[in-house]
Every structure is written in C-alpha cells, then in structure tokens.
Design an enzyme around this catalytic site. Structure first.
Site, short mmCIF file in Angstrom:
data_model
loop_
_atom_site.label_atom_id
_atom_site.label_comp_id
_atom_site.label_asym_id
_atom_site.label_seq_id
_atom_site.Cartn_x
_atom_site.Cartn_y
_atom_site.Cartn_z
CD GLU A 104 12.32 -20.94 17.14
OE1 GLU A 104 12.99 -21.13 18.16
OE2 GLU A 104 11.08 -20.95 17.15
CE1 TYR A 131 6.17 -16.40 22.01
CE2 TYR A 131 4.81 -16.85 23.93
CZ TYR A 131 5.72 -17.27 23.00
OH TYR A 131 6.21 -18.56 23.03
#
Length: 645
Positions: A273, A352
């Site tokens: 993040e 991903y």
C-alpha cells in the site's frame, strides 16, 4: 484509489477505471468542501463551492443524499433533473450548493459510503459535485462531534477541539475519485519522519500497534524513495476500517480492523500500500491500455520482501504465481493489455502474478543498474501524470539504450505461457551440450540453466529464440546434473513433476465428465455445473473408463471404494477429515481424476460451494461450507532436470 479486498469482498462500483486525458497540469480545478458529520447517526450536511468550474459539473446522485440549494454566481437556480449542470449554464461563475443526507448503515454489500458503530466512511467522489477537470485542489473542512476523530486523504492542516466537537482541515490535490473521508472513535498515533507526518487512526484496543505501523511505514518510504524517487505526499496514514478490505489511496491506506494485529499486514501488505503512493496514485494508470501498476507494485513490494527473507521464499512466491496461472480457466487467460481492473478479480493471476514475472524477467534482462535507472526515469517523466505500458517501455529503453519492443510485445500481447522441454543432454569432460525446445508461438527467452558439477554449482543463461535450440556450456568441472529454470525465474508453463495436480486443473483442463455414485444424479449434475461454470455431463461407469478427465462424486464410503478399485496404492490422505472432501489425482496413464465426497451425499452442494477458492491446492476438506484443511501432494521428478551420476 487501489482496492485490495480481503476475504471475498468486492467493490465493483468503486473500482471502475478512471481515465485521465493527459498531464494533470493541463486542467486543475478547485473545490472547497465543508462536511459536518455525526457518525453515530450518519446525518451529514455538505457545503461545496467550485469557484471557477471547468466544463460540466456532475451532481451527486445518491439516494441517501439530497441537493438542498444550488447557486450560480450567488443567485439561486433550480437543480437540473439530469444531475448535470452544463458549462453553458454556469459559464465559469462560482457554483455553490448545500447537500444533506444520512449515510446508509453498514451492510454486507460494501458500498461507497456507510456508517457503523465505531467508524464511518465516504469513498471516491460520488458524494461530491465535481467538474470536468481531471484533477483539482480540494480543501476539506471536516467537523465531527466530541469523541470522534476525522481523517481524509491529503495534507493535514489545522485541527481544533471545542465544546461542540472537533474540526480538521485537509488539502488534497488529485483526482476526486481517489478521495476518502473517514470518522471513527479513534485513538490517533503520530510520528514524524523528517518532514513527513505519519499517523494511525486506530480503535483504542488497537492503539498499541501504532508505533510498529509508523516505524514500518517510515522504513518503506525510505526504501522506495531510494529505489524510485522522492515520496510524493506530505505524510502517510493508516486508518482502521469496519469493512473487510484494504484500500490504497494517496498517502493513506484504509485497513480492516480485524487484521491490524497480524504480522503480515505490517509486512508485505503495508509495503504494497505504501508503494502505491508512487505507482497508481502519483503515477496514475491509463486503464484503457492495461493496468501495469499492480504487477510492478507486487514485484517491488511483495517479491522484494520475500527476497529479503531469502532466495527460497522468493522462489516459492514465483512458483505460486505460476501455479495460479496454471489453474486459470482458459476463458480468463487473457493478454496483460486486457487486464484493466483497478482491483482484485478473476484474472488476478494475470494482472498481479504474470505482470510481476514480466518485471522480474525485465530486471534480469537489463541488469540491476539499468533497471533502477529505468524506474527513476519513468517516475520523473510520469510523476503527477497518467501512464501506460508504452511509457514504461520508453523509460527502460532510454535507461538501457536498447530496443525492448520484442520484450514488451511478447509478454503483453499474448495469452498463455511458453512450455519448455529439455530434449537432450550430452556431458563430455568439462562441457555440456544441451538441446532446448519451446512450444509455439516462439518467445525470445534467456533460459536459466543450473549445472551441478564436481566443483560446485554453476549458473548459465541460454538464449532460446526458436522452437528448438542448442548450446554448449563450458564448465569448471565435469557435470553431475543439470536443471532448466529450477528457480522459476521465467513466466512459463510448469512441467509435469514441478507441480502436483491441483483442483484448478479440473476447471482449466479438458472438460471433465461426472460419474455419480448413488442415486443423486440431478444434484450431482447441478453441483458439477456450478463448479465448472458450464453444463456438466454425467456418464455411466463404462463411459467413465475412457473419459479424458473425470470427476467422481458421491458419499464418502462409495468414493473410497471406487478409488480403491481403480487406482493403485492407498489414498494419499485421510478421507475422514471434515464433512466433505475434494482432491485430485492422476491415474497410471496420466489422466486427471477429481474426487468429491461428503459424509452425506445430500451435503455435497452446500459443503463444496467454495471449492473454486482452493483451485491452487491438491486437496481440501470442508465443514460448514468453509475449508478446514488444504494442501498439496509432493512433487515428483521433472523432465527439465537430468542427472549424470
């Protein structure tokens, strides 16, 4: 805003692509917002001022929000029924409006706004009037009652506490869609890291975690700043969420309260993040041309931290990506340019895992120096702008002085993966002659070859740019063994023996038929269609013998008896675990056979409803519809390895 759902939550309404027309500086709007919120009841009043609106102004269309007044240049005007205030009507004059409403209560369907007992939130821009500028400077003035603390994306300015409550000002420059406003019964922890303000907004029971979080954030900011370029925001906040998600936003992450105490959250998840502050927020994604940032963030955060733990941990992560790709149903295996989502989804293995492998191979192709130079050039060129895959290519070409069109073309525009074969080996003294082959279409591959010699282990790279290629390796000592890509450094199809059969093979391989043991044929057919996501075909015992892939379904004792009669050796695991079980094996001829059993045949559908979530496992057991055990069979010999002694 990057959405990283935990568990099985999804945010389709919030994760849609937002596309920018070009550099932010081309159009920069302004908006002042005063939001008075009572999180306990959800009641809010919102005053918004657009002093010089650009283009059309879109008004909120939430059913829990009402536009009470609308003024243009100080004069009251009717609220347009279309929900859009046209530019021809306001003509650039100031637009002022007041909205009132009540946040909806928290529900299983995660929405754009909600209130809960201890925390409330508003996400994205659906609750705001916004003009057509792709970016704006938002001045957010938040007011909440005593006992509550507000937070938002942006730089924290003045804070004040009075008898009526607390006020806080945040200034955010960016896309309206990337904004978030939060209020909770938080204990606020703060640390300074140079000029940066690091904060946590945690419930009192979690306040003790604050120092560990701010310390971890500071470390990640330093790490990524050194690798990429200066951190782009004034600080970073970690805000506790009442919903089971992790949301990446500019300078902030909104994380489920239930996982704050878990070590993995302060590890790879938090690093991921924080890194999104560079990739996805400061440098935004042109979703029309494919989402590059999830793969780059996964590689530079998740994989890099695995490398810190040791080469074996990184190898296991890469193997996991390849296994996920192997389990991907054929209709979900698309080129990387078609991965345009802003969140986790069905093709996460592509967006991903495969994308992360692309960056792993690119780093190996360029070398660490040009890799880091390319990252810095990309960030410097696209900071505060939108970027696509071709911008990444341009930065790495400039950094390395090489044409990388072949590399990006083969990995971005093709679905599937190449399969490698070690067709022949011929050791002779201190040389080793190899014949390598690959499936079509042909890729240009730098294939790692590891040779165990009498003097130790040697690593070589062999260029394979045709269906078949030969190479002669000069060694320091005679060879004892050779392995092709044993550390899974290439994006490639796994060879037999490198990975055990997986439950996902049932969904991705040849269409299996179902053999129902017992009289529950209608229920078995319905279960098969639900799991396979296509009509399931039932066969009798005779047809089952020659089917290319088979799923045997029934009560536990019946399935165990069928297996004993048709497969050699004992069952690979204890078949009394849980109330229902699923596993896969291969018969002596290599045919894939799936087994679905339950203590009671009538419980098969309810117990195995979540089976597809165990696609990357060889077996799984369920009770109450949830997995209680799962794992893999041991791997065997692989045709990509040979021993000579």
């Amino acid at each position: 805003m990057r959405f990283r759902p935990l568990l099985i939550a999804a945010l389709p309404a919030l994760a849609g692509p937002a596309v920018w027309a070009g550099p932010h500086a081309e159009m920069l709007g302004e908006e002042a917002v005063t939001l008075r919120l009572d999180p306990a009841t959800g009641a809010l009043t919102l005053d918004a001022v657009l002093p010089a609106p650009q283009g059309d102004v879109t008004l909120p269309r939430q059913d829990w929000l009402t536009v009470e007044t609308l003024e243009i240049g100080g004069d009251a005007t009717p609220v347009p029924s279309s929900g859009v205030l046209r530019a021809a009507r306001h003509m650039g004059r100031p637009v002022t409006m007041r909205l009132t409403g009540t946040l909806p209560p928290l529900s299983p369907e995660i929405g754009e706004a909600a209130r809960a007992e201890t925390a409330s939130y508003l996400l994205g821009s659906g609750w705001l009037p916004v003009d057509s500028a792709p970016r704006a400077r938002f001045e957010l003035n938040l007011e909440v009652p005593a006992g509550w603390r507000p937070a938002a994306t942006g730089r924290l300015g003045a804070e004040a506490v009075g008898a009526e409550g607390r006020r806080a000002q945040f200034v955010f420059t960016g896309r309206a869609a990337d904004m978030g406003v939060f209020a909770g019964r938080y204990t606020v922890g703060e640390a300074r890291h140079g000029d940066l303000r690091l904060r946590t907004y945690f419930e009192p029971r979690d306040a003790a975690y604050s120092p560990a979080y701010t310390e971890a954030v500071a470390g990640y900011i330093d790490r990524f700043s050194a690798e990429i370029g200066p951190y782009p925001y004034a600080g970073f906040s970690v805000v506790s969420a009442p919903i089971p998600v992790g949301l990446g936003m500019p300078g902030l992450t909104y994380v489920s309260q239930s996982i704050l105490g878990h070590g993995y959250m302060r590890g790879r998840s938090l690093a991921h993040e924080v890194l999104h502050s560079w990739w996805g927020n400061s440098v935004a994604v042109d979703y029309r041309r494919g989402n590059w940032c999830e793969g780059l963030t996964t590689y530079m955060a998740d994989h890099a931290l695995a490398e810190d733990a040791g080469p074996e941990a990184a190898r296991e992560m890469r193997l996991g990506w390849l296994r996920d790709l192997a389990a991907l149903p054929a209709d979900e295996d698309r080129p990387l340019t078609e991965f345009r989502a802003a969140s986790h989804g069905a093709r996460q293995a592509v967006g991903y895992g495969k994308a992360a492998l692309l960056f792993h191979m690119l780093k190996a192709e360029l070398g660490p120096a040009d890799w880091h130079k390319g990252l810095s050039r990309f960030y410097a060129a696209r900071h505060d702008r939108v970027a696509a895959w071709h911008d990444l290519r341009a930065a790495f070409e400039e950094a390395s002085g090489r044409d990388l069109g072949w590399f990006f073309d083969q990995w971005l525009t093709r679905s599937g993966l190449p399969a490698l074969r070690l067709e022949a080996t011929e050791p002779e003294g201190t040389t080793l002659h190899l014949v390598l082959a690959q499936s079509g279409p042909v890729y240009r591959l730098s294939v790692p070859v590891v040779v165990e010699t009498e003097a130790g282990t040697e690593r070589h790279l062999v260029l394979l740019d045709a269906v078949r290629g030969e190479a002669t390796l000069r060694l320091r000592a005679p060879a004892r063994a050779v392995s092709v890509d044993p550390d899974f450094d290439l994006a490639r199809a796994l060879a037999p023996g490198e990975v055990p059969p997986m439950l996902g093979d049932l969904f991705a391989g040849p269409e299996p038929v179902l053999l129902a043991l017992g009289g529950e044929t209608v229920a078995v057919e319905a279960l098969g269609a639900r799991l396979l996501r296509r009509p399931a075909r039932l066969v009798d015992a005779a047809a089952a013998e020659t089917a290319p892939a088979l799923i045997v379904v029934g009560a536990g004792a019946e399935v165990a008896a069928w297996r004993m009669a048709h497969l050699d050796g004992p069952a690979p695991w204890s078949m009394d675990v849980g109330r229902a079980r699923a596993w896969v094996e291969r018969d002596p001829g290599g045919r894939l056979i799936g087994f679905l059993s339950a203590d009671r045949a009538e419980d098969l559908a309810s117990e195995l409803g979540a089976l597809r979530y165990q696609a990357g496992q060889s077996y799984a057991a369920f009770s109450g519809g949830a997995a209680v055990a799962a794992g893999d069979w041991p791997t065997g010999a692989t045709p990509l390895s040979r021993r000579f002694d």
